[in-house]
Design a protein around this motif. Structure first.
Motif, mmCIF file in Angstrom:
data_model
loop_
_atom_site.group_PDB
_atom_site.id
_atom_site.type_symbol
_atom_site.label_atom_id
_atom_site.label_comp_id
_atom_site.label_asym_id
_atom_site.label_seq_id
_atom_site.Cartn_x
_atom_site.Cartn_y
_atom_site.Cartn_z
ATOM 1 N N UNK A 1 0.802 -1.348 -0.156
ATOM 2 C CA UNK A 1 0.037 0.050 0.043
ATOM 3 C C UNK A 1 1.057 1.214 0.107
ATOM 4 N N UNK A 2 1.981 1.211 0.596
ATOM 5 C CA UNK A 2 2.909 2.586 0.753
ATOM 6 C C UNK A 2 4.141 2.192 0.229
ATOM 7 N N UNK A 3 4.399 0.972 -0.396
ATOM 8 C CA UNK A 3 5.938 0.951 -0.912
ATOM 9 C C UNK A 3 5.465 0.448 -2.431
ATOM 10 N N UNK A 4 6.465 0.257 -3.441
ATOM 11 C CA UNK A 4 6.613 -0.135 -4.628
ATOM 12 C C UNK A 4 7.811 -0.974 -4.824
ATOM 13 N N UNK A 5 7.868 -1.782 -5.723
ATOM 14 C CA UNK A 5 8.998 -2.582 -5.889
ATOM 15 C C UNK A 5 9.017 -3.098 -7.335
ATOM 16 N N UNK A 6 10.228 -3.333 -7.973
ATOM 17 C CA UNK A 6 10.603 -3.722 -9.368
ATOM 18 C C UNK A 6 11.825 -4.560 -9.456
ATOM 19 N N UNK B 1 6.659 4.873 -0.908
ATOM 20 C CA UNK B 1 5.612 5.631 -1.762
ATOM 21 C C UNK B 1 4.310 6.144 -0.969
ATOM 22 N N UNK B 2 4.259 7.258 -0.604
ATOM 23 C CA UNK B 2 3.202 7.786 0.082
ATOM 24 C C UNK B 2 2.846 9.050 -0.479
ATOM 25 N N UNK B 3 2.259 9.295 -1.709
ATOM 26 C CA UNK B 3 1.927 10.346 -2.315
ATOM 27 C C UNK B 3 1.273 11.568 -1.783
ATOM 28 N N UNK B 4 1.819 12.797 -1.713
ATOM 29 C CA UNK B 4 1.469 13.839 -0.991
ATOM 30 C C UNK B 4 1.541 13.930 0.497
ATOM 31 N N UNK B 5 2.370 12.851 0.982
ATOM 32 C CA UNK B 5 2.740 12.890 2.286
ATOM 33 C C UNK B 5 4.120 12.906 2.572
ATOM 34 N N UNK C 1 14.790 4.060 -2.814
ATOM 35 C CA UNK C 1 14.455 5.369 -3.034
ATOM 36 C C UNK C 1 13.014 5.877 -2.727
ATOM 37 N N UNK C 2 12.916 7.021 -3.252
ATOM 38 C CA UNK C 2 11.409 7.349 -2.794
ATOM 39 C C UNK C 2 10.640 7.932 -4.005
ATOM 40 N N UNK C 3 9.308 7.710 -3.808
ATOM 41 C CA UNK C 3 8.503 8.064 -5.170
ATOM 42 C C UNK C 3 8.446 9.595 -5.253
ATOM 43 N N UNK C 4 8.291 10.132 -6.554
ATOM 44 C CA UNK C 4 8.297 11.650 -6.576
ATOM 45 C C UNK C 4 9.577 12.095 -6.390
ATOM 46 N N UNK C 5 9.669 13.456 -5.815
ATOM 47 C CA UNK C 5 10.746 14.085 -5.600
ATOM 48 C C UNK C 5 11.033 14.231 -4.225
ATOM 49 N N UNK C 6 10.689 13.302 -3.369
ATOM 50 C CA UNK C 6 11.278 13.292 -2.103
ATOM 51 C C UNK C 6 11.657 11.836 -1.534
ATOM 52 N N UNK C 7 12.459 11.807 -0.706
ATOM 53 C CA UNK C 7 12.920 10.267 -0.437
ATOM 54 C C UNK C 7 12.087 9.851 0.950
ATOM 55 N N UNK C 8 12.372 10.477 1.912
ATOM 56 C CA UNK C 8 11.319 10.322 3.009
ATOM 57 C C UNK C 8 11.276 11.484 4.226
ATOM 58 N N UNK C 9 10.332 12.217 4.535
ATOM 59 C CA UNK C 9 10.462 13.276 5.293
ATOM 60 C C UNK C 9 10.332 12.868 6.898
ATOM 61 N N UNK C 10 10.621 11.627 7.190
ATOM 62 C CA UNK C 10 10.540 11.332 8.611
ATOM 63 C C UNK C 10 9.366 10.721 8.935
ATOM 64 N N UNK C 11 8.999 10.390 10.161
ATOM 65 C CA UNK C 11 7.858 9.954 10.697
ATOM 66 C C UNK C 11 6.810 10.662 10.299
ATOM 67 N N UNK C 12 5.489 10.236 10.217
ATOM 68 C CA UNK C 12 4.303 10.841 9.830
ATOM 69 C C UNK C 12 3.994 11.676 11.108
#
Length: 279
Positions: free
Chosen positions: A4-9, A20-24, A55-66
């Motif tokens: 739900x919150x990650x992707x892989x290939x 991958x948490x678009x918008x978050x 890596x992160x989806x979009x233009x961010x890696x990870x902004x830390x804890x929600x």
């Protein structure tokens, strides 16, 4: 596991794990931790995978804890440690050394090299995640911060141990005590990064490095080197490190990869190393 919150290939021996948490801002949650660990365990066990890129989806890696998760603990009566430890999670990298069987440190127990491809903002727990990867590359201008001093929190998830060993005591104290925002270029000068690439070529350059590792290096030799490096990081006996390396040289010289590596060198061609034997 349903993601739900990650992707892989997987392609050319390289597995890409994408937060991958678009918008978050790809912010970290319990669900992301579970999915991430499951994916890493799966890729580490897959003979088709020789290198893992995070890596992160979009233009961010990870902004830390929600922030919703952080807000929960302000008024919650439940103990933080109890709530984290109560979650049953996959255990990638476990069973190699007791010291590695902990959050984030388990990256060191994986058989395969892990590259953190920091494609944008990297904050809080994401700094710890990247620090426990084997290699780190970052897009130019990306913002990096532990943020914890400005939230009234301590250095988290082993950063007080690992950062001084990567960048030295002086830089580590600056990063951990100030909580200030570093740009990728400064983090690179400190020695936290293996390289900084422009945004347009970032992903292609990191993938090129990963594919080269997957194509030209012996999986057995890479696994052995990882185990050596992180075991010796916990040791103060340089003589024992030398003797252990001699033992390992003798051991790997009897393995097929050594014969293939020498033969390929003599014949002027790329080596064809077999996948790791599954344990």
């Amino acid at each position: 596991m349903e993601l739900h919150v990650t992707e892989s290939s997987i392609e050319d021996g390289v597995a890409v794990v994408r937060l991958s948490r678009p918008g978050r801002g790809n912010s970290w949650t319990k669900r992301m931790n579970e999915e991430y660990r499951w994916l890493m365990a799966s890729h580490d066990a897959d003979p088709a995978v020789r290198v893992i890129v995070v890596t992160g989806a979009g233009r961010q890696f990870c902004v830390g804890a929600d922030f919703k998760a952080l807000d929960h603990y302000v008024d919650a009566k439940q103990d933080y440690v109890e709530s984290i430890n109560a979650q049953a999670l996959p255990e990638p990298g476990h069973g190699v050394r007791e010291e590695f069987d902990h959050e984030m440190v388990w990256h060191w127990g994986l058989q395969k090299p892990v590259i953190a491809a920091i494609n944008g903002a990297c904050a809080g727990i994401a700094v710890a995640l990247a620090s426990f990867c084997d290699l780190r590359y970052c897009v130019e201008g990306a913002k990096i911060t532990t943020s914890t001093p400005r939230l009234g929190l301590p250095a988290e998830y082993g950063l007080a141990w690992i950062l001084p060993r990567i960048v030295g005591l002086t830089h580590a104290m600056d990063i951990l005590v100030s909580g200030r925002v570093l740009r990728a270029e400064e983090a690179d000068r400190m020695g936290w990064l293996n390289g900084v690439f422009d945004a347009e070529s970032f992903e292609s350059k990191v993938m090129s490095i990963a594919r080269e590792l997957a194509k030209t290096t012996s999986p057995l030799a890479v696994k052995t080197a990882k185990r050596q490096v992180y075991a010796e990081l916990l040791s103060v006996n340089v003589g024992a490190a030398v003797e252990d390396s001699k033992r390992l040289i003798g051991q790997l010289m009897k393995a097929p990869d050594y014969l293939e590596g020498v033969k390929a060198l003599q014949e002027g061609r790329a080596p064809l190393f077999a996948a790791l034997a599954q344990q």
